[in-house]
Scaffold this motif. Structure first.
Motif, PDB file in Angstrom:
ATOM      1  N   UNK A  51       0.815  -1.217   0.000  1.00 29.58           N
ATOM      2  CA  UNK A  51       0.000   0.000   0.000  1.00 29.58           C
ATOM      3  C   UNK A  51       0.849   1.267   0.000  1.00 29.58           C
ATOM      4  N   UNK A  52       1.940   1.330   0.807  1.00 30.83           N
ATOM      5  CA  UNK A  52       2.783   2.525   0.738  1.00 30.83           C
ATOM      6  C   UNK A  52       3.400   2.754  -0.631  1.00 30.83           C
ATOM      7  N   UNK A  53       3.612   1.654  -1.433  1.00 31.46           N
ATOM      8  CA  UNK A  53       4.146   1.841  -2.783  1.00 31.46           C
ATOM      9  C   UNK A  53       3.129   2.559  -3.657  1.00 31.46           C
ATOM     10  N   UNK A  54       1.850   2.242  -3.485  1.00 33.04           N
ATOM     11  CA  UNK A  54       0.820   2.963  -4.226  1.00 33.04           C
ATOM     12  C   UNK A  54       0.795   4.429  -3.813  1.00 33.04           C
ATOM     13  N   UNK A  55       0.927   4.686  -2.507  1.00 38.04           N
ATOM     14  CA  UNK A  55       0.954   6.061  -2.016  1.00 38.04           C
ATOM     15  C   UNK A  55       2.171   6.811  -2.546  1.00 38.04           C
ATOM     16  N   UNK A  56       3.267   6.074  -2.811  1.00 41.72           N
ATOM     17  CA  UNK A  56       4.494   6.723  -3.266  1.00 41.72           C
ATOM     18  C   UNK A  56       4.353   7.367  -4.634  1.00 41.72           C
ATOM     19  N   UNK A  57       3.293   7.007  -5.381  1.00 39.62           N
ATOM     20  CA  UNK A  57       3.073   7.641  -6.679  1.00 39.62           C
ATOM     21  C   UNK A  57       2.639   9.097  -6.524  1.00 39.62           C
ATOM     22  N   UNK A  58       2.165   9.469  -5.325  1.00 31.83           N
ATOM     23  CA  UNK A  58       1.811  10.863  -5.057  1.00 31.83           C
ATOM     24  C   UNK A  58       3.105  11.659  -4.896  1.00 31.83           C
ATOM     25  N   UNK A  59       3.295  12.745  -5.646  1.00 34.91           N
ATOM     26  CA  UNK A  59       4.550  13.500  -5.558  1.00 34.91           C
ATOM     27  C   UNK A  59       4.893  13.901  -4.126  1.00 34.91           C
ATOM     28  N   UNK A  60       6.125  13.615  -3.717  1.00 38.75           N
ATOM     29  CA  UNK A  60       6.613  13.996  -2.402  1.00 38.75           C
ATOM     30  C   UNK A  60       6.278  13.037  -1.286  1.00 38.75           C
ATOM     31  N   UNK A  61       5.415  12.022  -1.568  1.00 33.57           N
ATOM     32  CA  UNK A  61       4.973  11.130  -0.499  1.00 33.57           C
ATOM     33  C   UNK A  61       6.116  10.304   0.069  1.00 33.57           C
ATOM     34  N   UNK A  62       7.068   9.886  -0.774  1.00 29.05           N
ATOM     35  CA  UNK A  62       8.171   9.025  -0.320  1.00 29.05           C
ATOM     36  C   UNK A  62       9.015   9.733   0.731  1.00 29.05           C
ATOM     37  N   UNK A  63       9.129  11.058   0.615  1.00 30.01           N
ATOM     38  CA  UNK A  63       9.987  11.805   1.544  1.00 30.01           C
ATOM     39  C   UNK A  63       9.382  11.924   2.940  1.00 30.01           C
ATOM     40  N   UNK A  64       8.067  11.754   3.058  1.00 27.94           N
ATOM     41  CA  UNK A  64       7.439  11.989   4.354  1.00 27.94           C
ATOM     42  C   UNK A  64       6.794  10.741   4.957  1.00 27.94           C
ATOM     43  N   UNK A  65       6.604   9.671   4.158  1.00 30.47           N
ATOM     44  CA  UNK A  65       5.970   8.470   4.691  1.00 30.47           C
ATOM     45  C   UNK A  65       7.014   7.391   4.948  1.00 30.47           C
ATOM     46  N   UNK A  66       6.870   6.643   6.042  1.00 30.29           N
ATOM     47  CA  UNK A  66       7.816   5.562   6.334  1.00 30.29           C
ATOM     48  C   UNK A  66       7.592   4.382   5.388  1.00 30.29           C
ATOM     49  N   UNK A  67       8.644   3.644   5.061  1.00 33.59           N
ATOM     50  CA  UNK A  67       8.478   2.492   4.156  1.00 33.59           C
ATOM     51  C   UNK A  67       7.889   1.301   4.883  1.00 33.59           C
ATOM     52  N   UNK A  68       7.176   0.449   4.142  1.00 30.71           N
ATOM     53  CA  UNK A  68       6.681  -0.797   4.720  1.00 30.71           C
ATOM     54  C   UNK A  68       7.798  -1.823   4.810  1.00 30.71           C
ATOM     55  N   UNK A  69       8.776  -1.719   3.916  1.00 26.46           N
ATOM     56  CA  UNK A  69       9.966  -2.557   3.945  1.00 26.46           C
ATOM     57  C   UNK A  69      11.067  -1.795   3.211  1.00 26.46           C
ATOM     58  N   UNK A  70      12.307  -2.254   3.356  1.00 24.48           N
ATOM     59  CA  UNK A  70      13.438  -1.498   2.807  1.00 24.48           C
ATOM     60  C   UNK A  70      13.830  -1.906   1.402  1.00 24.48           C
ATOM     61  N   UNK A  71      13.666  -3.187   1.071  1.00 19.16           N
ATOM     62  CA  UNK A  71      13.981  -3.657  -0.279  1.00 19.16           C
ATOM     63  C   UNK A  71      13.372  -5.029  -0.487  1.00 19.16           C
ATOM     64  N   UNK A  72      13.246  -5.408  -1.766  1.00 17.79           N
ATOM     65  CA  UNK A  72      12.799  -6.740  -2.142  1.00 17.79           C
ATOM     66  C   UNK A  72      14.008  -7.643  -2.334  1.00 17.79           C
ATOM     67  N   UNK A  73      13.951  -8.859  -1.784  1.00 17.07           N
ATOM     68  CA  UNK A  73      14.981  -9.870  -2.023  1.00 17.07           C
ATOM     69  C   UNK A  73      14.266 -11.144  -2.458  1.00 17.07           C
ATOM     70  N   UNK A  74      14.469 -11.546  -3.708  1.00 12.10           N
ATOM     71  CA  UNK A  74      13.783 -12.714  -4.266  1.00 12.10           C
ATOM     72  C   UNK A  74      14.776 -13.835  -4.509  1.00 12.10           C
ATOM     73  N   UNK A  75      14.315 -15.063  -4.345  1.00 11.88           N
ATOM     74  CA  UNK A  75      15.114 -16.248  -4.654  1.00 11.88           C
ATOM     75  C   UNK A  75      14.268 -17.143  -5.546  1.00 11.88           C
ATOM     76  N   UNK A  76      14.663 -17.260  -6.818  1.00 18.03           N
ATOM     77  CA  UNK A  76      13.878 -18.000  -7.805  1.00 18.03           C
ATOM     78  C   UNK A  76      14.631 -19.270  -8.191  1.00 18.03           C
TER      79      UNK A  76
END
Length: 452
Positions: free
Chosen positions: A354-379
């Motif tokens: 959900x925070x990634x969707x909010x991040x599409x709003x200009x400036x939102x990333x600078x003021x909202x905390x992340x739900x996680x720091x990065x994606x790590x996938x193992x395929x």
């Protein structure tokens, strides 16, 4: 009609946020190959004009639908546009190869055409060549792309009948045609869907309770902000390297952990050292989003993933204690989803996004905390060596997707006794990305020293 889970990747794409996945394969030229072997291969590929339906799909905008895209077929596909030949500048080192892949991965796919490209790259040192492919995430996810690659290659070096992924060889036995489900089957399917939806209420309560109870499930305010959780640009930087799977398995066996736990611990140690070098390590532990595949059978195309949030325990200095914390966090995450249907897992996995969707709003990333720091996938990938018309594939490296507020992505795949790491980052936001490769080796070596 395009599934909503696929359509969202088209709706969310901008110039700053290309949403395609890619792969880099490195091949050794077969014995007796001439100086124009890759050029001849390119010309031969252009003769495979029998294109499978998946590779003819072209998106059509959300007209007359509630924001949902649809697929249409391109009956006049220009194969020369999609299949391209490139050459590395001298001396043709891996450094030049990764720089080229970084540039290619940063460009958007043309939505007026089917959403894929294949680049043959000649001039790689040590008698090798490379292939970089990319496809939009709406068309393929990483698991289905890897399966498609595996199907299109051969385990026999003498097999010269290998066809490219867009024109796969036909099986001797035609697969059965899909038929419309019987009325009772449709009723059973509908009843199953109703049960899934009804079960979502208790599942959401369970999720929220666990999020409050355990940091590893993380509510947004529990995750520290890092240099990765910033606005990004469309330019990319890519780094890749492989490690012997036997080394990772030995550490896992000594610690009572899985291979994926050790991979996460390698990443955690590397990220800790990287952030320490930048003077930017937060006091709270970093949190990784770890996708899990929900794909059933051998289906190819589309997207089918769930998500576990795992602590990386970067606040711990002891690498063995860090691995123990990661293994326990992953165990709790898997136990949480036990007994749920794929629909329920997918719905709950959307909560951290959900925070990634909010991040599409200009400036939102600078003021909202992340739900996680990065994606790590193992395929999981092919266990046996694969060949393309006599050329042995020596490495296969995933090239993935950074998101707004998620400037770094680490994806790992297994191949023929090796674990292949692909690190994809925003070119501006993740400085000295290649340093993480050195720190990954240091992290694994430290675990070996502590545990073996």
């Amino acid at each position: 009609m395009m599934p909503v889970t696929d359509s969202v990747f088209l709706l969310g794409e901008t110039r700053e946020h290309p949403l395609h996945v890619g792969g880099l394969q490195v091949f050794r030229l077969p014995d007796g190959a001439g100086p124009d072997h890759v050029g001849e291969l390119h010309r031969e590929l252009l003769t495979h004009t029998d294109i499978s339906p998946l590779f003819r799909r072209r998106p059509r905008g959300p007209m007359g639908t509630p924001g949902q895209w649809v697929w249409s077929d391109d009956h006049h596909l220009d194969l020369e546009y999609h299949v391209r030949l490139s050459a590395l500048p001298t001396p043709g080192r891996v450094r030049e190869l990764l720089e080229l892949v970084s540039r290619l991965h940063g460009s958007l796919l043309d939505r007026h055409r089917p959403l894929w490209e294949c680049h043959l790259i000649e001039g790689l040192e040590d008698n090798r060549y490379a292939v970089y492919t990319k496809a939009h995430h709406a068309l393929l996810d990483g698991v289905s792309a890897l399966r498609l690659l595996e199907r299109s290659l051969s385990t026999d070096p003498a097999d010269t009948g290998v066809r490219p992924p867009w024109s796969p060889r036909r099986s001797a036995v035609e697969p059965p045609k899909r038929t419309a489900p019987a009325p009772f089957a449709r009723l059973a399917s509908a009843a199953s869907a109703v049960r899934d939806v009804v079960g979502l209420g208790p599942a959401v309560v369970k999720y929220v309770n666990q999020a409050f109870r355990e940091q590893s499930a993380t509510l947004p305010h529990e995750t520290p902000k890092t240099v990765f959780n910033v606005p990004i640009t469309g330019a990319r930087r890519f780094a890749a390297q492989g490690w012997p799977l036997a080394r990772i398995r030995a550490v896992g066996a000594a610690a009572g952990a899985t291979v994926n736990d050790v991979v996460l611990a390698m990443c955690a140690g590397a990220l800790r050292e990287y952030l320490l070098e930048l003077g930017a390590l937060p006091d709270k532990p970093l949190v990784a989003a770890v996708p899990i595949s929900l794909r059933e059978g051998a289906a190819v195309g589309g997207n089918a993933v769930g998500l576990i949030l795992c602590t990386l325990a970067t606040d711990l200095d002891d690498p063995a204690a860090r691995l123990t914390a990661i293994a326990e966090s992953m165990r709790r995450g898997k136990a949480f989803y036990r007994g749920m249907s794929p629909l329920q897992i997918t719905a709950l996995s959307a909560i951290p996004f959900a925070p990634l969707a909010l991040s599409l709003v200009p400036g939102a990333v600078r003021i909202t905390p992340p739900a996680f720091n990065l994606l790590i996938s193992n395929v999981p990938g092919p266990s046996a060596p694969l060949y393309w018309n006599g050329a042995r594939m020596e490495g296969v490296y995933p090239v993935s997707v950074p998101y707004e507020g998620q400037a770094l992505n680490i994806t790992v795949t297994s191949y023929a006794g090796s674990l292949e790491f692909g690190l994809t980052g925003c070119r501006r936001s993740v400085p000295r990305l290649q340093r993480l490769l050195t720190f990954l080796e240091d992290s694994l070596a430290t675990l070996e020293k502590e545990l073996l």
